[in-house]
Design an enzyme around this catalytic site. Structure first.
Site, PDB file in Angstrom:
ATOM      1  N   CYS A  98      -5.184  -1.618  -3.514  1.00 43.45           N
ATOM      2  CA  CYS A  98      -4.129  -1.709  -4.130  1.00 43.45           C
ATOM      3  C   CYS A  98      -4.101  -2.862  -4.949  1.00 43.45           C
ATOM      4  O   CYS A  98      -4.250  -3.231  -5.634  1.00 43.45           O
ATOM      5  CB  CYS A  98      -3.052  -2.257  -2.470  1.00 43.45           C
ATOM      6  N   HIS A 211       1.243  -8.525  -3.514  1.00 43.30           N
ATOM      7  CA  HIS A 211       0.627  -8.807  -3.466  1.00 43.30           C
ATOM      8  C   HIS A 211       0.112 -10.125  -4.750  1.00 43.30           C
ATOM      9  O   HIS A 211       0.495  -9.850  -5.420  1.00 43.30           O
ATOM     10  CB  HIS A 211      -0.795  -7.762  -3.436  1.00 43.30           C
TER      11      HIS A 211
END
Lengths: 303, 303
Positions: A98, A211
């Site tokens: 990710c 994130h």
């Protein structure tokens, strides 16, 4: 369209396209007739079942780390290196980590223009990157702290609520975590350039989803913020947050959650290294950082 | 020992040395007879009253940003540049920004050995760095989110709970925040080396107290992690977290809160730039980052 899982989930009904589909057991035979097999299981399941699915003629798109660094498996971010997906001798395509996906969606247009020499990246990663249970434990930790109780820590290796925590596995023989080494190795593989230096520090923060990454990047030829903003403004998958800094005006996890874009902001000429840049990159780690990227690979192959 | 404040607080009784002292009004005349005047007010008060206190013969140690970059005011971290405090033509010594203090306590022994060329720093700063009201608002935001309500944001410029937020003032004419420029300018002044490149990104995270910093540092001569750990192990004010990385084993805000040390861990040889290092630095921003540093300056002057 079929849904496969471990015996534990067999029989569960999942909503799909206005109807329902029933989960079947993920055996090697279950892949007969499947064209695209999107795997979202652990690395050991992926190691076992991906070749079986590929043997049935399916193109496997695997979200685990099992196949990412196999030289015969392309590692794909559609906006960055879709061309590399054409050659897949094992019938398997890997979906990157990710943190790497969102960083490279943002950096690719800059790399094409000025070739990256060195990336220093510090992450602010959300609990959901570690799975549903970690996300729930973060919330339970907050509840406990608000009530003066000790925060539970059975999934996470300690207190993440009101704290920062590095919870990734250690890499034997290295001072770096596995997550940090993924950012190094996957970046080089996806950009196809083993000379790129990556200096990673991965940190979990008490955020549920989204994130963030603080990135310093140096190039082989000087790049300035004006050029970078121009390139980012038309880059696929990127949402440029192009306004002067003011308090609270920058990409944030709460902006990115539930969206497909990679938000890029705080684009700044470096103060000490001429021609280098600093930027801040935020995305929904469950979408572009995982499921969405895999679906986009399948869509592009199918188109 | 006297305690001075604005008229609003006059008459309040503060515990001191087993007894109590009563707060008096901070007028220019109130500093008569004072030897060390520790200022912990805003920049405008410091600009007005510090010269008055100095005119009465006091050594002023000011925690605001008002005097930090004045060429006639030394900017002091006792472990780093106490020698510079001897020459103070205005009678004023400035206490640096919290993020700068903890970074330089950790980097000073490395700088002495190999001379720093470039620092890339990304911060994970706590709400208490913005004051008591911001700290309370962070907790109120958590309560609101837990109850499905909109998080209040009157002190903070938005949601910090379960998010990351850059809340520092903009620097007119720059893409950087004031906090980021402080880290650049104060680092150069304290280390006495204007050639040091600093690439800062300052970020607030939902932590009550304890600033963390991810730091990449390059030197004029190569430094490795073994040498760095040896230097840090005996460095004043540093607590070296000297063990191999494992999940949850690294310096954290919850370790630093209520302590006087600067915690340094994750000391790693850089993977791409030979002779460079990455490290993670954590300290209590209210202690070493503010009040403690000021008290330590006074103690050293007095000794």
């Amino acid at each position: 369209m079929i849904a496969l899982a471990s015996p534990r989930s067999v029989g569960r009904k999942l909503p799909f396209a206005g109807g329902e589909i029933e989960v079947q057991v993920a055996s090697p035979e279950a892949f007969a007739g499947v064209t695209y097999a999107l795997f979202s299981a652990g690395a050991s399941t992926a190691r076992e079942l991906a070749p079986a699915a590929a043997a049935h003629g399916a193109v496997v798109i695997d979200n685990s780390s099992a196949w990412r660094m196999d030289p015969e498996v392309p590692l794909i971010v559609p906006e960055v290196n879709m061309h590399a997906a054409a050659k897949r001798p094992r019938g398997i395509i890997a979906n990157p980590n990710c943190s790497t996906i969102q960083m490279l969606v943002a950096l690719k247009p800059l790399h094409d223009a000025a070739r990256i020499r060195h990336i220093v990246v510090s992450t602010y990663q959300a609990a959901s990157g570690k799975g549903q249970a970690a996300m729930e434990e973060l919330l339970a930790q907050h509840h406990a702290l608000m009530n003066g109780a000790a925060p539970p820590a059975s999934i996470l290796p300690g207190q993440l609520a009101m704290n920062v925590l590095m919870d990734w596995k250690a890499s034997p023989g290295s001072d770096y975590s596995e997550e940090e080494l993924k950012m190094v190795n996957e970046t080089r593989k996806i950009l196809g350039d083993d000379t790129i230096a990556v200096s990673p520090t991965t940190v979990r923060v008490p955020v549920v989803t989204g994130h963030s990454e603080s990135v310093h990047v140096q190039f082989h030829r000087p790049m300035d913020a004006v050029e970078a903003r121009r390139l980012l403004a038309s880059a696929p998958g990127v949402k440029l947050f192009d306004e002067p800094y003011a308090p609270g005006r920058h990409p944030q996890p709460i902006h990115a959650v539930g969206t497909d874009d990679v938000f890029v902001g705080r684009v700044r000429d470096d103060l000490g290294v001429p021609g280098a840049l600093n930027l801040f990159i935020v995305a929904d780690n469950l979408r572009k950082g995982a499921a969405l990227n895999a679906v986009q690979i399948a869509e592009r192959l199918h188109a």
